[in-house]
Write a protein that holds these residues in place. Structure first.
Motif, PDB file in Angstrom:
ATOM      1  N   VAL A 111       0.856  -1.178   0.000  1.00 48.49           N
ATOM      2  CA  VAL A 111       0.000   0.000   0.000  1.00 48.49           C
ATOM      3  C   VAL A 111       0.895   1.232   0.000  1.00 48.49           C
ATOM      4  O   VAL A 111       1.789   1.353   0.844  1.00 48.49           O
ATOM      5  CB  VAL A 111      -0.933   0.040   1.231  1.00 48.49           C
TER       6      VAL A 111
ATOM      7  N   PHE B 261       1.399   4.929   0.734  1.00 55.88           N
ATOM      8  CA  PHE B 261       0.925   6.130   1.406  1.00 55.88           C
ATOM      9  C   PHE B 261       1.869   7.315   1.202  1.00 55.88           C
ATOM     10  O   PHE B 261       1.517   8.442   1.535  1.00 55.88           O
ATOM     11  CB  PHE B 261       0.818   5.886   2.921  1.00 55.88           C
TER      12      PHE B 261
ATOM     13  N   ALA C 188      -5.121   8.987   5.357  1.00 54.99           N
ATOM     14  CA  ALA C 188      -5.242   7.766   4.558  1.00 54.99           C
ATOM     15  C   ALA C 188      -5.116   6.523   5.428  1.00 54.99           C
ATOM     16  O   ALA C 188      -5.829   5.524   5.216  1.00 54.99           O
ATOM     17  CB  ALA C 188      -4.194   7.756   3.455  1.00 54.99           C
ATOM     18  N   MET C 189      -4.226   6.554   6.410  1.00 52.08           N
ATOM     19  CA  MET C 189      -4.054   5.401   7.297  1.00 52.08           C
ATOM     20  C   MET C 189      -5.251   5.221   8.211  1.00 52.08           C
ATOM     21  O   MET C 189      -5.690   4.092   8.471  1.00 52.08           O
ATOM     22  CB  MET C 189      -2.760   5.548   8.100  1.00 52.08           C
TER      23      MET C 189
ATOM     24  N   ALA D 295      -8.253   5.914   7.496  1.00 49.18           N
ATOM     25  CA  ALA D 295      -9.316   5.340   6.681  1.00 49.18           C
ATOM     26  C   ALA D 295      -9.074   3.864   6.391  1.00 49.18           C
ATOM     27  O   ALA D 295      -9.996   3.040   6.525  1.00 49.18           O
ATOM     28  CB  ALA D 295      -9.445   6.116   5.369  1.00 49.18           C
ATOM     29  N   ARG D 296      -7.850   3.501   6.003  1.00 53.86           N
ATOM     30  CA  ARG D 296      -7.584   2.108   5.628  1.00 53.86           C
ATOM     31  C   ARG D 296      -7.687   1.170   6.821  1.00 53.86           C
ATOM     32  O   ARG D 296      -8.225   0.059   6.710  1.00 53.86           O
ATOM     33  CB  ARG D 296      -6.216   1.965   4.985  1.00 53.86           C
ATOM     34  N   TYR D 297      -7.161   1.586   7.962  1.00 55.14           N
ATOM     35  CA  TYR D 297      -7.059   0.675   9.099  1.00 55.14           C
ATOM     36  C   TYR D 297      -8.178   0.847  10.122  1.00 55.14           C
ATOM     37  O   TYR D 297      -8.157   0.206  11.174  1.00 55.14           O
ATOM     38  CB  TYR D 297      -5.691   0.832   9.761  1.00 55.14           C
ATOM     39  N   GLY D 298      -9.148   1.689   9.808  1.00 55.35           N
ATOM     40  CA  GLY D 298     -10.294   1.843  10.695  1.00 55.35           C
ATOM     41  C   GLY D 298      -9.916   2.350  12.072  1.00 55.35           C
ATOM     42  O   GLY D 298     -10.503   1.943  13.082  1.00 55.35           O
TER      43      GLY D 298
ATOM     44  N   LYS E 237      -2.654  -4.933  12.412  1.00 57.64           N
ATOM     45  CA  LYS E 237      -2.739  -3.758  11.540  1.00 57.64           C
ATOM     46  C   LYS E 237      -1.472  -2.924  11.716  1.00 57.64           C
ATOM     47  O   LYS E 237      -1.284  -2.247  12.730  1.00 57.64           O
ATOM     48  CB  LYS E 237      -3.964  -2.915  11.895  1.00 57.64           C
TER      49      LYS E 237
ATOM     50  N   HIS F 190       1.985  -0.950   9.293  1.00 55.55           N
ATOM     51  CA  HIS F 190       2.503  -0.552   7.982  1.00 55.55           C
ATOM     52  C   HIS F 190       3.975  -0.177   8.106  1.00 55.55           C
ATOM     53  O   HIS F 190       4.349   0.611   8.978  1.00 55.55           O
ATOM     54  CB  HIS F 190       1.731   0.634   7.406  1.00 55.55           C
TER      55      HIS F 190
ATOM     56  N   ASP G  31       0.961  -4.486   6.380  1.00 52.59           N
ATOM     57  CA  ASP G  31       1.181  -3.980   5.026  1.00 52.59           C
ATOM     58  C   ASP G  31       2.569  -3.368   4.920  1.00 52.59           C
ATOM     59  O   ASP G  31       3.252  -3.137   5.924  1.00 52.59           O
ATOM     60  CB  ASP G  31       0.145  -2.910   4.685  1.00 52.59           C
TER      61      ASP G  31
END
Length: 221
Positions: free
Chosen positions: A4, A6, A65-66, A68-71, A169, A171, A214
């Protein structure tokens, strides 16, 4: 696990003179100073490091962005491994008010000069031996850090990130190269990198460590 991206918008917003880093300085001497992660590296000349690493809000788009992706939600605990001056952590607190942020970095200078709002949440430490119990965090991020480790510590750091992440979760963004031009540019530009790998090699390394999260790459095009 998935790749992913970012970081491209942040990374590509900065122009780099690759040749200047090898033609205008004694790079070996500069690199020796850079690995001390002191004033020369963070706030010295552009040829010796960041050229002044100051808050300008650019990490907010990454934090958004993070989230949003990882809730990520209020009450979640976030760890940044290689937090530097804490800019991304600060932007997490604005992107999702109510999160609890923690950062660790090898540089005591960066922490002393960190953004005041998060300075007390940062501590000096080594990525390969994180000083936290298992499953301490809901999200763990590491950007521009792990490629600065030799392989034994690098493997240890990837395993440590997975160990302290309760949810899986996480990155990791590292420098990589896809062709000879990018490899040369990376060699010219880097001052602290110890792990020079292709994306395929990085993915193999992550799998060997049992990493569940990720990843993303920075390329010097």
């Amino acid at each position: 696990m998935a790749e992913v991206d970012f970081i491209s918008l942040v990374h590509k917003s900065t122009k780099r003179d690759y040749l200047a880093r090898v033609n205008e300085i004694d790079k070996a001497i500069v690199a020796e100073k850079a690995i001390q992660y002191g004033p020369d590296y963070w706030d010295g000349d552009r040829l010796t490091g960041y050229g002044g690493y100051r808050y300008d809000g650019r990490w907010r788009k990454v934090a958004d962005a993070m989230v949003a992706r990882y809730g990520i939600k209020p009450g979640d605990r976030i760890l940044d491994v290689g937090a530097g001056k804490g800019f991304l952590l600060h932007d997490f607190t604005e992107a999702m008010p109510g999160v609890e942020v923690t950062g660790i970095d090898i540089s005591d200078y960066a922490i002393r000069e960190a953004k005041p709002e998060v300075r007390t949440r940062l501590q000096v430490g080594n990525a390969s031996k994180l000083p936290f119990p298992d499953d301490s965090f809901d999200f763990v991020v590491s950007i521009n850090t792990l490629h600065n480790l030799y392989l034994p510590d690098l493997f240890g750091a990837v395993k440590e990130i997975d160990r302290v992440c309760r949810t899986g979760k996480s990155h990791i963004t590292v420098e990589a190269y896809r062709n000879e031009r990018e490899k040369v540019n990376l060699m010219y530009w880097q001052l602290t990198c110890r792990a020079f790998h292709t994306p395929e090699e990085w993915q193999w390394l992550f799998s060997q460590c049992g990493y569940r999260g990720d990843w993303g790459f920075i390329f010097f095009e």
